[in-house]
Design a protein around this motif. Structure first.
Motif, mmCIF file in Angstrom:
data_model
loop_
_atom_site.group_PDB
_atom_site.id
_atom_site.type_symbol
_atom_site.label_atom_id
_atom_site.label_comp_id
_atom_site.label_asym_id
_atom_site.label_seq_id
_atom_site.Cartn_x
_atom_site.Cartn_y
_atom_site.Cartn_z
ATOM 1 N N VAL A 221 9.653 -6.530 -11.028
ATOM 2 C CA VAL A 221 9.735 -6.849 -9.656
ATOM 3 C C VAL A 221 8.605 -7.776 -9.063
ATOM 4 O O VAL A 221 8.917 -8.510 -8.196
ATOM 5 N N THR A 222 7.183 -7.581 -9.696
ATOM 6 C CA THR A 222 6.344 -8.376 -8.989
ATOM 7 C C THR A 222 6.554 -9.877 -9.559
ATOM 8 O O THR A 222 6.024 -10.555 -8.615
ATOM 9 N N ALA A 223 7.171 -10.028 -10.615
ATOM 10 C CA ALA A 223 7.307 -11.349 -10.984
ATOM 11 C C ALA A 223 8.419 -12.318 -10.337
ATOM 12 O O ALA A 223 8.042 -13.441 -10.214
ATOM 13 N N VAL A 224 9.158 -11.465 -9.663
ATOM 14 C CA VAL A 224 10.342 -11.794 -9.270
ATOM 15 C C VAL A 224 10.125 -12.228 -7.579
ATOM 16 O O VAL A 224 10.438 -13.070 -7.048
ATOM 17 N N PHE A 225 9.477 -10.930 -6.848
ATOM 18 C CA PHE A 225 9.195 -10.972 -5.714
ATOM 19 C C PHE A 225 7.850 -10.904 -4.947
ATOM 20 O O PHE A 225 7.044 -10.452 -5.718
ATOM 21 N N LYS A 226 7.710 -11.559 -4.037
ATOM 22 C CA LYS A 226 6.310 -11.642 -3.385
ATOM 23 C C LYS A 226 5.689 -10.443 -2.488
ATOM 24 O O LYS A 226 4.504 -10.483 -2.264
ATOM 25 N N ASP A 227 6.410 -9.768 -2.281
ATOM 26 C CA ASP A 227 6.059 -8.552 -1.268
ATOM 27 C C ASP A 227 4.826 -7.837 -1.806
ATOM 28 O O ASP A 227 4.608 -7.623 -3.056
ATOM 29 N N ASP A 228 3.937 -7.704 -0.707
ATOM 30 C CA ASP A 228 2.557 -7.052 -1.176
ATOM 31 C C ASP A 228 2.894 -5.563 -1.567
ATOM 32 O O ASP A 228 1.933 -5.038 -2.301
ATOM 33 N N ASP A 229 3.968 -5.110 -1.260
ATOM 34 C CA ASP A 229 4.237 -3.455 -1.410
ATOM 35 C C ASP A 229 4.300 -3.432 -2.764
ATOM 36 O O ASP A 229 3.815 -2.319 -3.514
ATOM 37 N N TYR A 230 4.984 -4.280 -3.558
ATOM 38 C CA TYR A 230 5.228 -4.231 -5.118
ATOM 39 C C TYR A 230 3.982 -4.203 -5.883
ATOM 40 O O TYR A 230 3.891 -3.864 -6.685
ATOM 41 N N GLU A 231 2.795 -4.898 -5.183
ATOM 42 C CA GLU A 231 1.710 -5.144 -6.125
ATOM 43 C C GLU A 231 0.861 -4.221 -5.647
ATOM 44 O O GLU A 231 0.136 -3.388 -6.631
ATOM 45 N N ASN A 232 0.615 -3.509 -4.296
ATOM 46 C CA ASN A 232 -0.325 -2.582 -3.716
ATOM 47 C C ASN A 232 0.054 -1.268 -3.928
ATOM 48 O O ASN A 232 -0.905 -0.396 -3.888
ATOM 49 N N LEU A 233 1.332 -0.885 -4.019
ATOM 50 C CA LEU A 233 1.813 0.652 -3.874
ATOM 51 C C LEU A 233 1.913 1.030 -5.440
ATOM 52 O O LEU A 233 2.372 2.141 -5.568
ATOM 53 N N TYR A 234 1.721 0.511 -6.599
ATOM 54 C CA TYR A 234 1.936 0.827 -7.781
ATOM 55 C C TYR A 234 1.466 2.184 -8.034
ATOM 56 O O TYR A 234 2.215 3.039 -8.830
ATOM 57 N N ALA A 235 0.120 2.452 -8.039
ATOM 58 C CA ALA A 235 -0.416 3.436 -8.477
ATOM 59 C C ALA A 235 -1.299 3.876 -7.209
ATOM 60 O O ALA A 235 -2.116 3.041 -6.923
ATOM 61 N N MET A 236 -1.455 5.314 -7.110
ATOM 62 C CA MET A 236 -2.115 5.862 -5.998
ATOM 63 C C MET A 236 -2.736 6.969 -6.766
ATOM 64 O O MET A 236 -2.324 7.816 -7.114
ATOM 65 N N HIS A 237 -4.242 7.047 -6.944
ATOM 66 C CA HIS A 237 -5.035 7.947 -7.463
ATOM 67 C C HIS A 237 -4.523 8.333 -8.769
ATOM 68 O O HIS A 237 -4.449 9.487 -9.389
ATOM 69 N N GLY A 238 -4.056 7.205 -9.714
ATOM 70 C CA GLY A 238 -3.728 7.386 -10.836
ATOM 71 C C GLY A 238 -2.222 8.000 -11.371
ATOM 72 O O GLY A 238 -1.589 7.987 -12.427
ATOM 73 N N THR A 239 -1.588 8.003 -10.145
ATOM 74 C CA THR A 239 -0.130 8.458 -10.096
ATOM 75 C C THR A 239 0.837 7.488 -9.423
ATOM 76 O O THR A 239 0.268 6.795 -8.694
ATOM 77 N N ILE A 240 2.227 7.547 -9.788
ATOM 78 C CA ILE A 240 3.059 6.726 -9.035
ATOM 79 C C ILE A 240 3.996 7.719 -8.283
ATOM 80 O O ILE A 240 4.543 8.438 -8.568
ATOM 81 N N PRO A 241 3.767 7.624 -6.836
ATOM 82 C CA PRO A 241 4.623 8.610 -5.806
ATOM 83 C C PRO A 241 6.101 8.367 -6.054
ATOM 84 O O PRO A 241 6.458 7.375 -6.417
ATOM 85 N N GLU A 242 6.569 9.418 -6.063
ATOM 86 C CA GLU A 242 8.154 9.287 -6.345
ATOM 87 C C GLU A 242 9.081 8.513 -5.216
ATOM 88 O O GLU A 242 9.748 7.724 -5.849
ATOM 89 N N ASN A 243 8.409 8.226 -3.996
ATOM 90 C CA ASN A 243 9.335 7.262 -3.315
ATOM 91 C C ASN A 243 8.764 5.728 -3.605
ATOM 92 O O ASN A 243 9.777 4.887 -3.670
ATOM 93 N N VAL A 244 7.732 5.610 -4.301
ATOM 94 C CA VAL A 244 7.302 4.119 -4.626
ATOM 95 C C VAL A 244 8.266 4.116 -6.067
ATOM 96 O O VAL A 244 8.719 2.960 -6.135
ATOM 97 N N LYS A 245 8.163 4.853 -6.747
ATOM 98 C CA LYS A 245 8.980 4.857 -8.060
ATOM 99 C C LYS A 245 10.581 4.412 -7.805
ATOM 100 O O LYS A 245 11.133 3.495 -8.545
ATOM 101 N N ARG A 246 10.737 5.198 -6.932
ATOM 102 C CA ARG A 246 12.609 4.831 -6.506
ATOM 103 C C ARG A 246 12.587 3.579 -5.853
ATOM 104 O O ARG A 246 13.573 2.786 -6.120
ATOM 105 N N MET A 247 11.712 3.358 -5.083
ATOM 106 C CA MET A 247 11.590 1.729 -4.225
ATOM 107 C C MET A 247 11.705 0.765 -5.528
ATOM 108 O O MET A 247 12.429 -0.112 -5.258
ATOM 109 N N PHE A 248 10.821 0.852 -6.382
ATOM 110 C CA PHE A 248 10.731 -0.118 -7.686
ATOM 111 C C PHE A 248 12.096 0.012 -8.321
ATOM 112 O O PHE A 248 12.655 -1.190 -8.600
ATOM 113 N N GLU A 249 12.419 1.209 -8.694
ATOM 114 C CA GLU A 249 13.710 1.110 -9.664
ATOM 115 C C GLU A 249 15.002 0.538 -8.745
ATOM 116 O O GLU A 249 15.823 -0.187 -9.450
#
Length: 219
Positions: free
Chosen positions: A149-177
């Motif tokens: 996703v980060t290779a295809v799209f430039k949105d900061d969210d895909y770069e910056n939201l990947y991991a929070m405190h060592g985990t991937i929040p469910e809504n972030v995972k869903r958004m990426f998928e």
């Protein structure tokens, strides 16, 4: 606002880039205009309008019971929502952009709302279309999805939201998928500048164009 059916031409699409597609879908009886004869092609599509258009475009047949606290059987969109609500997500995305605030408020208050009059976000539309298409590709690991996703799209969210405190929040995972799936299935790509813009609204013309491309490809 309830849409109306009309046999007359829409009076605000003559010079619009999506004129031919809008007229094609009007002739099929899938889209409607407003009492003043307009289609409002550049207006954001509401979630209620999305429910109607998805139901008619894909001839959805399986009815689900509704229990939303902000939906009543008398609402014009209720019959369409019975067939399409299972595909249209309500969850909040990670960042507090203006378009996402209604969903965050519903989440904070633990309300079972559909938000029918709220404008639909691109991410929610993408997920709905992926779910309706049903032929998902097999998902790679979330790490590979993030890299893709980060290779295809430039949105900061895909770069910056990947991991929070060592985990991937469910809504972030869903958004990426679903960004990954929408792109891989040819349902939704980025804009000319290379951004997916998951929080943006979808205009009525954009939605019809997406559906036209999606259904034409399947035929």
């Amino acid at each position: 606002m309830s849409l109306i059916n009309s046999n007359t031409a829409f009076n605000d699409i003559n010079n619009h880039w999506a004129k031919d597609t809008i007229e094609k879908w009007k002739d099929k009886g899938i889209i409607s205009g407003y009492p003043d004869g307009t289609f409002k092609p550049d207006a954001p599509v509401t979630r209620a309008e999305l429910a109607k258009i998805l139901t008619l475009a894909f001839d959805l047949q399986e009815k689900s019971a509704l229990s939303y606290g902000d939906v009543e059987a008398e609402n014009w969109y209720y019959p369409y929502l019975e067939y399409s609500a299972e595909y249209i997500p309500v969850y909040a995305l990670p960042t507090s952009y203006e378009t996402n605030i209604p969903y965050q408020e519903v989440n904070i208050l633990s309300l079972n709302y559909f938000l029918p009059e709220t404008a639909a976000m691109r991410m929610h539309v993408a997920e709905a279309l992926v779910e309706i298409k049903k032929d998902k590709t097999e998902l790679p690991s979330i790490q590979d999805i993030q890299a893709d996703v980060t290779a295809v799209f430039k949105d900061d969210d895909y770069e910056n939201l990947y991991a929070m405190h060592g985990t991937i929040p469910e809504n972030v995972k869903r958004m990426f998928e679903y960004t990954y799936l929408a792109n891989k299935l040819g349902i939704m790509q980025g804009d000319a500048d290379g951004y997916f813009r998951p929080y943006n609204n979808v205009t009525r013309a954009e939605l019809i164009t997406m559906l036209d491309r999606m259904i034409s490809t399947a035929d």
